[in-house]
Design a protein around this motif. Structure first.
Motif, PDB file in Angstrom:
ATOM      1  N   ARG A  58      11.447  96.094 -28.412  1.00  0.00           N
ATOM      2  CA  ARG A  58      11.429  95.045 -29.441  1.00  0.00           C
ATOM      3  C   ARG A  58      10.428  93.955 -29.085  1.00  0.00           C
ATOM      4  O   ARG A  58       9.632  93.514 -29.918  1.00  0.00           O
ATOM      5  CB  ARG A  58      12.825  94.461 -29.606  1.00  0.00           C
ATOM      6  N   ASP A  59      10.462  93.494 -27.833  1.00  0.00           N
ATOM      7  CA  ASP A  59       9.539  92.447 -27.401  1.00  0.00           C
ATOM      8  C   ASP A  59       8.087  92.912 -27.484  1.00  0.00           C
ATOM      9  O   ASP A  59       7.203  92.158 -27.896  1.00  0.00           O
ATOM     10  CB  ASP A  59       9.860  92.000 -25.976  1.00  0.00           C
ATOM     11  N   GLN A  72       7.071  92.988 -31.208  1.00  0.00           N
ATOM     12  CA  GLN A  72       6.874  91.648 -31.750  1.00  0.00           C
ATOM     13  C   GLN A  72       5.601  91.015 -31.205  1.00  0.00           C
ATOM     14  O   GLN A  72       4.871  90.352 -31.940  1.00  0.00           O
ATOM     15  CB  GLN A  72       8.082  90.769 -31.459  1.00  0.00           C
ATOM     16  N   ALA A  94       2.576  90.078 -33.647  1.00  0.00           N
ATOM     17  CA  ALA A  94       2.120  88.689 -33.676  1.00  0.00           C
ATOM     18  C   ALA A  94       0.619  88.622 -33.396  1.00  0.00           C
ATOM     19  O   ALA A  94      -0.109  87.856 -34.038  1.00  0.00           O
ATOM     20  CB  ALA A  94       2.887  87.850 -32.669  1.00  0.00           C
ATOM     21  N   LEU A 125       7.956  88.865 -39.291  1.00  0.00           N
ATOM     22  CA  LEU A 125       8.405  89.014 -37.909  1.00  0.00           C
ATOM     23  C   LEU A 125       9.720  88.268 -37.710  1.00  0.00           C
ATOM     24  O   LEU A 125       9.834  87.099 -38.065  1.00  0.00           O
ATOM     25  CB  LEU A 125       7.367  88.441 -36.942  1.00  0.00           C
ATOM     26  N   GLN A 126      10.708  88.952 -37.145  1.00  0.00           N
ATOM     27  CA  GLN A 126      12.008  88.306 -36.955  1.00  0.00           C
ATOM     28  C   GLN A 126      11.913  87.088 -36.046  1.00  0.00           C
ATOM     29  O   GLN A 126      12.592  86.096 -36.282  1.00  0.00           O
ATOM     30  CB  GLN A 126      13.012  89.310 -36.378  1.00  0.00           C
ATOM     31  N   ASN A 127      11.082  87.157 -35.017  1.00  0.00           N
ATOM     32  CA  ASN A 127      11.021  86.024 -34.088  1.00  0.00           C
ATOM     33  C   ASN A 127      10.230  84.844 -34.637  1.00  0.00           C
ATOM     34  O   ASN A 127      10.177  83.794 -34.014  1.00  0.00           O
ATOM     35  CB  ASN A 127      10.460  86.455 -32.735  1.00  0.00           C
ATOM     36  N   GLU A 128       9.618  84.981 -35.829  1.00  0.00           N
ATOM     37  CA  GLU A 128       8.890  83.867 -36.438  1.00  0.00           C
ATOM     38  C   GLU A 128       9.590  83.295 -37.667  1.00  0.00           C
ATOM     39  O   GLU A 128       9.131  82.314 -38.243  1.00  0.00           O
ATOM     40  CB  GLU A 128       7.467  84.301 -36.806  1.00  0.00           C
ATOM     41  N   ALA A 170      12.491  94.214 -35.061  1.00  0.00           N
ATOM     42  CA  ALA A 170      11.313  93.380 -34.838  1.00  0.00           C
ATOM     43  C   ALA A 170      10.857  92.682 -36.119  1.00  0.00           C
ATOM     44  O   ALA A 170      10.272  91.612 -36.061  1.00  0.00           O
ATOM     45  CB  ALA A 170      10.166  94.211 -34.273  1.00  0.00           C
ATOM     46  N   THR A 171      11.135  93.296 -37.274  1.00  0.00           N
ATOM     47  CA  THR A 171      10.706  92.711 -38.539  1.00  0.00           C
ATOM     48  C   THR A 171      11.837  92.723 -39.557  1.00  0.00           C
ATOM     49  O   THR A 171      12.769  93.511 -39.459  1.00  0.00           O
ATOM     50  CB  THR A 171       9.510  93.492 -39.155  1.00  0.00           C
TER      51      THR A 171
END
Length: 116
Positions: free
Chosen positions: A4-5, A8, A12, A79-82, A108-109
């Motif tokens: 996942r990392d 992402q 990104a 992106l999930q982390n954004e 991830a998304t």
């Protein structure tokens, strides 16, 4: 780093590089519980704002069925982390209603179906 990392980080980098011209920042709102307004005696809906960035696109003609997917629907990949809050059905993103939300298998998304 896990899968996942890695995904992402790669996405990104692509969002900042090769895909930069297709990536759009967006604002969104999530309806929260209504608050009582004693001055008017009514319930006032509250909204929680959030933001992120992603790629907006359209559905292919063979995906449009006129019922679940309309020809005017848009697809958002973000992106999930954004994204500062997980999108949900009933939210509004970039002025369009969220009809469906899915996470990809690696989480991830977000893939959102949006309707004007």
């Amino acid at each position: 780093m896990g899968l996942r990392d890695d995904l992402q980080a790669d996405l990104a980098e692509a969002f900042d590089g090769d895909l930069a011209d297709a990536v759009t920042s967006f604002t969104a709102s999530h309806p929260g519980p209504a608050a009582y307004d004693p001055a008017t005696g009514t319930m006032t809906p509250t909204m929680t704002a959030y933001s992120g960035r992603g790629v907006f696109g359209s559905y292919r003609l063979d995906q449009v069925d006129g019922t679940l997917i309309l020809s005017t629907d848009k697809r958002l990949t973000a992106l999930q982390n954004e994204v500062t809050r997980a999108p949900a059905v009933g939210d509004t993103i970039a002025g369009m209603a969220v009809v469906r939300v899915e996470a990809d298998p690696a989480a991830a998304t977000w893939r959102c179906q949006l309707r004007a």
